[in-house]
Scaffold this motif. Structure first.
Motif, short mmCIF file in Angstrom:
data_model
loop_
_atom_site.label_atom_id
_atom_site.label_comp_id
_atom_site.label_asym_id
_atom_site.label_seq_id
_atom_site.Cartn_x
_atom_site.Cartn_y
_atom_site.Cartn_z
N GLN A 136 0.82 -1.21 0.00
CA GLN A 136 0.00 0.00 0.00
C GLN A 136 0.85 1.26 0.00
O GLN A 136 0.50 2.26 -0.62
CB GLN A 136 -0.96 -0.03 1.20
N LEU B 224 1.98 1.86 -3.51
CA LEU B 224 0.90 2.44 -4.30
C LEU B 224 0.67 3.90 -3.96
O LEU B 224 0.34 4.72 -4.83
CB LEU B 224 -0.38 1.62 -4.10
N GLU C 252 -8.42 -2.95 -2.56
CA GLU C 252 -7.77 -1.78 -3.16
C GLU C 252 -6.30 -2.04 -3.47
O GLU C 252 -5.71 -1.38 -4.35
CB GLU C 252 -7.91 -0.56 -2.26
N SER C 253 -5.68 -3.00 -2.77
CA SER C 253 -4.29 -3.34 -3.07
C SER C 253 -4.20 -4.06 -4.42
O SER C 253 -3.31 -3.79 -5.22
CB SER C 253 -3.70 -4.23 -1.98
N GLY D 241 -5.14 -1.48 -7.10
CA GLY D 241 -4.06 -0.51 -7.21
C GLY D 241 -2.87 -1.07 -7.96
O GLY D 241 -2.23 -0.36 -8.74
N ARG E 62 -3.68 -1.01 -11.63
CA ARG E 62 -3.57 0.35 -12.16
C ARG E 62 -2.12 0.76 -12.32
O ARG E 62 -1.75 1.44 -13.27
CB ARG E 62 -4.31 1.32 -11.23
#
Length: 227
Positions: A99, A102, A141-142, A145, A148
């Motif tokens: 995280q 990111l 979200e990890s 992310g 992305r």
């Protein structure tokens, strides 16, 4: 200052200072913000990642301002970069480290100075950190992310190999964290029918049911009746 406090008090005072900085950083003089950041980062990883995550927006803003004042070749530039690297070392767990990676990818300025290496190497490090995180604790979200980040790094081959397995690891509700731009980048490397159905739903959320889709031609649309 903090290092001179008794162990029993140090953590409590650090928590108070973090909350104070997060809430009031815009009201404090720049040199006070810098001094508090240095004191807190010097504590090291004590207190866990949750404390330090909230500090990131303050550190990012402070460092970005400092970078704007210093040229890349100036020694003064090394100071904010040092803050960033010491901050990154505060996160011991694999998911926390991912995280933080990111977060660093949030701006080109900070990503450049962190010098994490070639794109494929970065993504493999990120995937290893995901694999080291128990599936039940893995934050959606990890995963998103990391996908992305792969797109930003231009790593199409990596996406082709890993995007679909990573997406299949997510619950249906978590897939709705994706946006239409993610769908544009991922559709070409996904074959799973469930995922493609979710992609269509995401497109409709953002662009409406009549938005053009790859492979659909004009005669696929219902004809409008003549006035």
């Amino acid at each position: 200052m903090l290092r001179n406090l008794p162990d029993a008090d140090r953590s409590t005072v650090a928590d108070v200072l973090v909350r104070h900085l997060v809430q009031d950083a815009d009201l404090l003089p720049e040199d006070v913000v810098g001094a508090l950041l240095v004191e807190l980062i010097r504590l090291g990883p004590a207190g866990g990642g949750a404390r330090w995550t909230g500090l990131w927006p303050v550190l990012e803003a402070y460092v970005s301002r400092a970078m704007g004042r210093a040229a890349l070749e100036d020694k003064e530039f090394d100071v904010p970069v040092g803050h960033l690297r010491r901050y990154a070392a505060l996160f011991p767990g694999p998911q926390e480290r991912l995280q933080q990676m990111l977060r660093e990818a949030g701006t080109s300025h900070i990503w450049a100075v962190m010098e994490r290496g070639p794109g494929h190497v970065v993504l493999e490090e990120g995937r290893a950190l995901l694999d080291a995180t128990p599936a039940a604790e893995r934050a959606p979200e990890s995963v998103i992310g990391l996908l992305r980040l792969a797109r930003e790094l231009g790593q199409e081959d990596w996406l082709a190999e890993h995007a679909e397995p990573l997406l299949r690891s997510l619950e249906p509700a978590a897939l709705l964290r994706l946006r239409a731009g993610d769908v544009d980048a991922l559709r070409a490397v996904v074959r799973d029918a469930r995922l493609l159905s979710t992609f269509r739903a995401i497109e409709e959320i953002w662009r409406g049911p009549d938005a053009p889709r790859p492979g659909r031609v004009d005669h696929d649309r219902p004809e409008e009746s003549a006035p």
